[in-house]
Motif scaffolding. Sequence first.
Motif, mmCIF file in Angstrom:
data_model
loop_
_atom_site.group_PDB
_atom_site.id
_atom_site.type_symbol
_atom_site.label_atom_id
_atom_site.label_comp_id
_atom_site.label_asym_id
_atom_site.label_seq_id
_atom_site.Cartn_x
_atom_site.Cartn_y
_atom_site.Cartn_z
ATOM 1 N N SER A 99 0.833 -1.297 -0.121
ATOM 2 C CA SER A 99 0.012 0.051 -0.254
ATOM 3 C C SER A 99 0.773 1.275 -0.261
ATOM 4 O O SER A 99 2.028 1.337 0.322
ATOM 5 C CB SER A 99 -0.883 0.054 1.212
ATOM 6 O OG SER A 99 -0.233 0.079 2.295
ATOM 7 N N MET A 137 7.434 0.663 -9.599
ATOM 8 C CA MET A 137 7.936 -0.645 -9.090
ATOM 9 C C MET A 137 8.898 -1.381 -9.989
ATOM 10 O O MET A 137 8.674 -1.534 -11.230
ATOM 11 C CB MET A 137 6.747 -1.491 -8.583
ATOM 12 C CG MET A 137 7.148 -2.553 -7.802
ATOM 13 S SD MET A 137 5.975 -3.910 -7.773
ATOM 14 C CE MET A 137 6.452 -4.572 -9.259
ATOM 15 N N SER A 172 8.269 -6.096 -12.791
ATOM 16 C CA SER A 172 7.126 -5.405 -13.215
ATOM 17 C C SER A 172 6.708 -5.820 -14.669
ATOM 18 O O SER A 172 5.578 -6.128 -14.868
ATOM 19 C CB SER A 172 7.585 -4.054 -13.154
ATOM 20 O OG SER A 172 8.530 -3.519 -14.073
ATOM 21 N N ARG A 231 1.660 -12.492 -8.936
ATOM 22 C CA ARG A 231 1.322 -11.257 -8.478
ATOM 23 C C ARG A 231 0.103 -10.703 -9.123
ATOM 24 O O ARG A 231 -0.289 -11.118 -10.167
ATOM 25 C CB ARG A 231 2.258 -10.240 -8.959
ATOM 26 C CG ARG A 231 2.064 -9.026 -8.622
ATOM 27 C CD ARG A 231 3.128 -7.903 -9.182
ATOM 28 N NE ARG A 231 2.989 -6.413 -8.776
ATOM 29 C CZ ARG A 231 3.067 -5.578 -9.676
ATOM 30 N NH1 ARG A 231 4.147 -5.678 -10.460
ATOM 31 N NH2 ARG A 231 2.800 -4.369 -9.444
ATOM 32 N N TYR A 248 -1.930 -7.577 -9.935
ATOM 33 C CA TYR A 248 -1.426 -6.258 -10.297
ATOM 34 C C TYR A 248 -2.281 -5.227 -9.512
ATOM 35 O O TYR A 248 -2.021 -4.168 -9.223
ATOM 36 C CB TYR A 248 -1.165 -6.174 -11.816
ATOM 37 C CG TYR A 248 0.212 -6.807 -12.290
ATOM 38 C CD1 TYR A 248 0.170 -8.174 -12.612
ATOM 39 C CD2 TYR A 248 1.326 -6.043 -12.367
ATOM 40 C CE1 TYR A 248 1.237 -8.823 -13.093
ATOM 41 C CE2 TYR A 248 2.429 -6.588 -13.033
ATOM 42 C CZ TYR A 248 2.501 -7.939 -13.292
ATOM 43 O OH TYR A 248 3.548 -8.467 -13.779
ATOM 44 N N ASN A 258 -1.729 -5.109 -6.347
ATOM 45 C CA ASN A 258 -0.449 -4.834 -5.671
ATOM 46 C C ASN A 258 -0.075 -5.798 -4.581
ATOM 47 O O ASN A 258 0.479 -5.606 -3.671
ATOM 48 C CB ASN A 258 0.158 -3.483 -5.103
ATOM 49 C CG ASN A 258 0.375 -2.655 -6.157
ATOM 50 O OD1 ASN A 258 0.729 -2.806 -7.455
ATOM 51 N ND2 ASN A 258 -0.128 -1.322 -5.964
ATOM 52 N N THR A 259 -0.397 -7.152 -4.750
ATOM 53 C CA THR A 259 -0.146 -8.166 -3.966
ATOM 54 C C THR A 259 0.482 -9.266 -4.718
ATOM 55 O O THR A 259 0.262 -9.608 -5.820
ATOM 56 C CB THR A 259 -1.571 -8.629 -3.551
ATOM 57 O OG1 THR A 259 -2.395 -7.866 -2.790
ATOM 58 C CG2 THR A 259 -1.376 -10.123 -2.453
ATOM 59 N N LEU A 278 9.714 -5.160 -1.654
ATOM 60 C CA LEU A 278 9.490 -4.287 -2.942
ATOM 61 C C LEU A 278 10.606 -3.668 -3.220
ATOM 62 O O LEU A 278 11.059 -2.722 -2.412
ATOM 63 C CB LEU A 278 8.307 -3.467 -2.671
ATOM 64 C CG LEU A 278 7.731 -2.731 -3.840
ATOM 65 C CD1 LEU A 278 5.943 -2.595 -3.629
ATOM 66 C CD2 LEU A 278 8.213 -1.669 -3.908
#
Length: 121
Positions: free
Chosen positions: A25, A31, A53, A71, A73, A76-77, A97
């Motif tokens: 978060s 990223m 990414s 992942r 997207y 964002n997990t 990250l």
Amino acid sequence: QVQLEESGGGLVQPGGSLGLSCAASGSMFSMVAMGWYRQVPALERELVASISSSGRRDYAQSVKGRFTIAREYAQNTVYLQMNSLKPEDTAVYYCYLLGYPTKTSGPQHYWGQGTRVSVSS
């Protein structure tokens, strides 16, 4: 400021499976990758798996064929599915990250609080 919240882990018998998840978060410019490290006391932190990414996945040789990183997207997990677990997989697992906080900043690592995985009969 980016924050990583991990869940999963616990105690499992050899040959069993566990799943870990890590939700990021906060805001950042871009990223580079997310993934998992693990650490055993008195040893260096070891990269277990990462996903870039662009979707490239990399694994430690010791977990290839047993662990899978994925992942989601939109949220964002990142997930780590661990199968055929061995006692030597016992460690504290840290989500990370790697990204650029702003357009002009250098890359920065962010870390989760760590979750313990114990493989024992």
